[in-house]
Motif scaffolding. Sequence first.
Motif, PDB file in Angstrom:
ATOM      1  N   GLU A 181       0.867  -1.277   0.120  1.00 39.94           N
ATOM      2  CA  GLU A 181      -0.048   0.132   0.018  1.00 39.94           C
ATOM      3  C   GLU A 181       0.878   1.204  -0.270  1.00 39.94           C
ATOM      4  O   GLU A 181       0.703   2.261  -0.607  1.00 39.94           O
ATOM      5  CB  GLU A 181      -0.894  -0.090   1.071  1.00 39.94           C
ATOM      6  CG  GLU A 181      -2.142  -1.034   1.271  1.00 39.94           C
ATOM      7  CD  GLU A 181      -2.833  -1.140   2.405  1.00 39.94           C
ATOM      8  OE1 GLU A 181      -3.807  -1.899   2.362  1.00 39.94           O
ATOM      9  OE2 GLU A 181      -2.665  -0.130   3.470  1.00 39.94           O
ATOM     10  N   ALA A 182       1.992   1.264   0.894  1.00 37.88           N
ATOM     11  CA  ALA A 182       2.907   2.263   0.928  1.00 37.88           C
ATOM     12  C   ALA A 182       3.583   2.648  -0.560  1.00 37.88           C
ATOM     13  O   ALA A 182       3.609   3.883  -0.889  1.00 37.88           O
ATOM     14  CB  ALA A 182       3.856   2.272   1.989  1.00 37.88           C
ATOM     15  N   ILE A 183       4.080   1.604  -1.111  1.00 37.71           N
ATOM     16  CA  ILE A 183       4.482   1.707  -2.758  1.00 37.71           C
ATOM     17  C   ILE A 183       3.515   2.429  -3.579  1.00 37.71           C
ATOM     18  O   ILE A 183       3.855   3.312  -4.299  1.00 37.71           O
ATOM     19  CB  ILE A 183       4.864   0.184  -3.050  1.00 37.71           C
ATOM     20  CG1 ILE A 183       6.339  -0.106  -2.393  1.00 37.71           C
ATOM     21  CG2 ILE A 183       5.367   0.596  -4.575  1.00 37.71           C
ATOM     22  CD1 ILE A 183       6.342  -1.777  -2.571  1.00 37.71           C
ATOM     23  N   GLN A 184       2.272   1.876  -3.400  1.00 33.23           N
ATOM     24  CA  GLN A 184       1.539   2.500  -4.410  1.00 33.23           C
ATOM     25  C   GLN A 184       1.235   3.970  -4.159  1.00 33.23           C
ATOM     26  O   GLN A 184       1.053   4.766  -5.046  1.00 33.23           O
ATOM     27  CB  GLN A 184       0.121   1.694  -4.309  1.00 33.23           C
ATOM     28  CG  GLN A 184      -1.007   2.033  -5.003  1.00 33.23           C
ATOM     29  CD  GLN A 184      -1.008   2.239  -6.443  1.00 33.23           C
ATOM     30  OE1 GLN A 184      -0.256   1.280  -7.012  1.00 33.23           O
ATOM     31  NE2 GLN A 184      -1.816   2.915  -7.247  1.00 33.23           N
ATOM     32  N   LEU A 185       1.123   4.294  -2.961  1.00 34.88           N
ATOM     33  CA  LEU A 185       1.015   5.732  -2.675  1.00 34.88           C
ATOM     34  C   LEU A 185       2.201   6.643  -2.995  1.00 34.88           C
ATOM     35  O   LEU A 185       2.101   7.804  -3.804  1.00 34.88           O
ATOM     36  CB  LEU A 185       0.596   5.824  -1.130  1.00 34.88           C
ATOM     37  CG  LEU A 185       0.339   7.315  -0.530  1.00 34.88           C
ATOM     38  CD1 LEU A 185      -0.451   7.139   0.957  1.00 34.88           C
ATOM     39  CD2 LEU A 185       1.555   8.048  -0.371  1.00 34.88           C
ATOM     40  N   ILE A 186       3.554   5.980  -2.704  1.00 33.97           N
ATOM     41  CA  ILE A 186       4.668   6.867  -2.782  1.00 33.97           C
ATOM     42  C   ILE A 186       4.897   7.091  -4.519  1.00 33.97           C
ATOM     43  O   ILE A 186       5.038   7.945  -4.928  1.00 33.97           O
ATOM     44  CB  ILE A 186       5.730   6.195  -2.286  1.00 33.97           C
ATOM     45  CG1 ILE A 186       5.583   6.333  -0.660  1.00 33.97           C
ATOM     46  CG2 ILE A 186       7.169   6.985  -2.753  1.00 33.97           C
ATOM     47  CD1 ILE A 186       6.621   5.504  -0.057  1.00 33.97           C
ATOM     48  N   LYS A 215      10.589  10.219 -11.928  1.00 38.83           N
ATOM     49  CA  LYS A 215      10.217   8.909 -11.795  1.00 38.83           C
ATOM     50  C   LYS A 215      10.677   8.172 -10.527  1.00 38.83           C
ATOM     51  O   LYS A 215      11.275   8.871  -9.694  1.00 38.83           O
ATOM     52  CB  LYS A 215      10.891   8.100 -13.197  1.00 38.83           C
ATOM     53  CG  LYS A 215      12.385   7.821 -13.007  1.00 38.83           C
ATOM     54  CD  LYS A 215      12.797   7.229 -14.331  1.00 38.83           C
ATOM     55  CE  LYS A 215      12.109   5.783 -14.689  1.00 38.83           C
ATOM     56  NZ  LYS A 215      12.769   5.126 -15.749  1.00 38.83           N
ATOM     57  N   SER A 216      10.040   7.204 -10.314  1.00 39.93           N
ATOM     58  CA  SER A 216      10.434   6.241  -9.332  1.00 39.93           C
ATOM     59  C   SER A 216      10.773   4.691  -9.557  1.00 39.93           C
ATOM     60  O   SER A 216      10.209   4.316 -10.540  1.00 39.93           O
ATOM     61  CB  SER A 216       9.377   6.443  -8.234  1.00 39.93           C
ATOM     62  OG  SER A 216       8.247   5.495  -8.561  1.00 39.93           O
ATOM     63  N   HIS A 217      11.495   4.151  -8.531  1.00 38.71           N
ATOM     64  CA  HIS A 217      11.951   2.728  -8.739  1.00 38.71           C
ATOM     65  C   HIS A 217      12.026   2.127  -7.292  1.00 38.71           C
ATOM     66  O   HIS A 217      12.411   2.297  -6.357  1.00 38.71           O
ATOM     67  CB  HIS A 217      13.140   2.448  -9.293  1.00 38.71           C
ATOM     68  CG  HIS A 217      13.774   1.179  -9.719  1.00 38.71           C
ATOM     69  ND1 HIS A 217      13.385   0.599 -10.594  1.00 38.71           N
ATOM     70  CD2 HIS A 217      14.807   0.788  -9.105  1.00 38.71           C
ATOM     71  CE1 HIS A 217      13.797  -0.621 -10.726  1.00 38.71           C
ATOM     72  NE2 HIS A 217      14.987  -0.657  -9.750  1.00 38.71           N
TER      73      HIS A 217
END
Length: 334
Positions: A181-186, A215-217
């Motif tokens: 859930e945290a990954i999705q938010l960030i 972007k993010s990874h």
Amino acid sequence: MYHPRLYGSFYEMGHKYGKLLYKKANFSIPEITTEKSNFGLKAYQELKNFYPEAIEEIEGFAAGINDKPEKLGAFLLSIPVLENTGQCSVFAYQGDNGVIVGRNYDMLFEFKKFTESSLIAPTGKYAYISQSDVFIGRSDGINEKGLSIAMAFVNGKNYVPGISFHFIIKKVLENCASTQEAIQLITTAKVASSNNFLVADKEGTLAIIESAPQKSHVIYPKKGTNYLYITNQFTSNTMKNYDAGGVAWSKSLVRYQSLAHKLAVTKNLDLAQAKAILSDKCVCLNLRKEKFGTIWSVVAKLNNLEIERAEAKPTLTNYKPETRLAWWLKRRAR
């Protein structure tokens, strides 16, 4: 280090803390440059869309200090950009003793007087313990669901008027029960600056989110390993082009390599061993010339919400148990 206990609606929490600081410390919003103010005002508009509840908290705090929420919001949203911020070390380890996390927050020594460890329990959201050097917004924390998140600054090549890491972490702690859930938010947020986030949950899912405006990874533990760690650089080939470097002065690579070695040779990590890692001279910063170093340290076992904190340069013996979250959960259950 201040130790506020804030609960109720977002407006109530903000108003209570603002009024307290105004009465006890004659608090007023620090002056910032026109450039930072303009940037912060644009970011404040983004925050309204990203997390309107945080706007309510800002409005309550502003009322408590008799000032305008837009002025307060501009200040808060400009803090992590246009200047360097914390140079930190964070790790998470999943083993026979459960999920253990550790974090050193490295900053100018003069910021010690602004630090706080807060119990925050917004109505309808998850309660959590978190640390910060700013009165609204978080630098790390652990919530009632056994989710931990901590950041480490990366000197990125670009800044945009977006969401600062303080409010990313705040929203994660208040709304997320798992690492996924945290990954999705960030990864879907419009972030203002570049940071590493290390997230872990009590089920043993560990992840690094290398996050930049471009972007993010996401990085998970390599096959055969059960730990992750971050300092102040991007390490993936995907993100290295967005890292401007310039953090050698804070021994970021030395700290990174030290964490890698210590975690690789440690079996069945426990809280005592976590404290030893964070207290080691190769991980704990003490840069006297720069007047910069570790100003707080936290270790925790996520499975049972056992949390300990050192409110200065960490040693093996200066951590104290954090009991406020357990107190709140018992109180709420009555």
